[in-house]
Design an enzyme around this catalytic site. Sequence first.
Site, PDB file in Angstrom:
ATOM      1  N   ARG A  16      74.792 -32.985   8.114  1.00 15.86           N
ATOM      2  CA  ARG A  16      74.256 -31.965   7.204  1.00 15.86           C
ATOM      3  C   ARG A  16      75.384 -31.268   6.448  1.00 15.86           C
ATOM      4  NH1 ARG A  16      74.735 -26.790   5.464  1.00 15.86           N
ATOM      5  NH2 ARG A  16      75.244 -26.200   7.608  1.00 15.86           N
ATOM      6  N   HIS A 206      83.004 -21.820  14.539  1.00 18.61           N
ATOM      7  CA  HIS A 206      82.935 -22.768  13.424  1.00 18.61           C
ATOM      8  C   HIS A 206      84.111 -22.471  12.491  1.00 18.61           C
ATOM      9  CE1 HIS A 206      80.344 -25.070  10.366  1.00 18.61           C
ATOM     10  NE2 HIS A 206      81.442 -24.722   9.704  1.00 18.61           N
ATOM     11  N   HIS A 208      86.891 -23.660   9.442  1.00 19.85           N
ATOM     12  CA  HIS A 208      87.275 -24.543   8.337  1.00 19.85           C
ATOM     13  C   HIS A 208      88.790 -24.691   8.343  1.00 19.85           C
ATOM     14  CE1 HIS A 208      83.519 -24.716   5.651  1.00 19.85           C
ATOM     15  NE2 HIS A 208      83.155 -24.327   6.851  1.00 19.85           N
ATOM     16  N   CYS A 239      81.628 -25.513   1.662  1.00 17.23           N
ATOM     17  CA  CYS A 239      80.507 -24.695   1.203  1.00 17.23           C
ATOM     18  C   CYS A 239      80.589 -24.528  -0.313  1.00 17.23           C
ATOM     19  CB  CYS A 239      80.517 -23.326   1.874  1.00 17.23           C
ATOM     20  SG  CYS A 239      79.186 -22.247   1.332  1.00 17.23           S
TER      21      CYS A 239
END
Length: 299
Positions: A16, A206, A208, A239
């Site tokens: 996703r 989470h 990045h 994103c």
Amino acid sequence: MFSLPNKATIIEVGPRDGLQNEGKIVSTESKLEFIEGLQRAGIQEMELTSFVSPKWVPQMADAKEILANVEKTGRQFVLTPNEKGISLALESGAKALAVFVGVSDSFNKKNINKSTSESMAALEPLILKLKEEGIFVRACISTAFYCPFEGAVDPEKTVALCRQFVDWGVDELSVADTIGMANPVESYELFHRLKTEFPDVLMTAHFHDTRKMALANIFASLQAGVDRFDASAGGLGGCPFAPGATGNAATEDIVNMLHRMGIDTGIDLDLLCEAVANIEPHVSNPVDTGMYRLYKNKK
């Protein structure tokens, strides 16, 4: 001496979060092959797709087909931004849903055209109903450290937002360094606070890797008591509403680090890289993560 767990759980978000921003449409068949490869590698928790408007995220237009055809194993999430998305996901048989909101108002408005408080007001009755129905709910907290529009985010705002979700009974908090600006000290401090305040909720980090600090932040989070990490095979994703968020932490690099430190993930690293090799021809840019380069050099 470092305080580290014996085991850690990887939540794979590549199907996703990794694919949603691809410029060329990845076929449903290729996505399913990718998911199956990740399952063969030992991934037990995965974010499969999202029930969002195909007008805004055309890559996820096949969400219903993905859910219908994927092998049901482990915990499988779908991302649902609103009531319509939740209804479609439940109709398609989803048993675990993820909702999301940004701590930063500016980010939230860019993302879904609502302030943070407006988003929370809309989510509250939906989450309470989902919990009444026994649905697993994962709350994804964006811009928990920094916002691309507002800069540093006050940790108190992040904690307060998490507290609202906990009060509504969510099962998991996924707390994100959305633009990859957090440093290890900040990561340790925030996650130590969250683990202390919310010991009974699954806590997932989470990160990045925009500034190449994801692995360092994961190590700091481990010391704060976190043993669950979102990751994207091949480091795919980012994103579209967060300038500079150029990629998620790569699953294969995280798994390698954890294994080298004696932390079991239950994941086969070679099979994981094989799954990355299968999806690489279908994405816009070559995969260039550390462990994947080593894997290709061995072939």
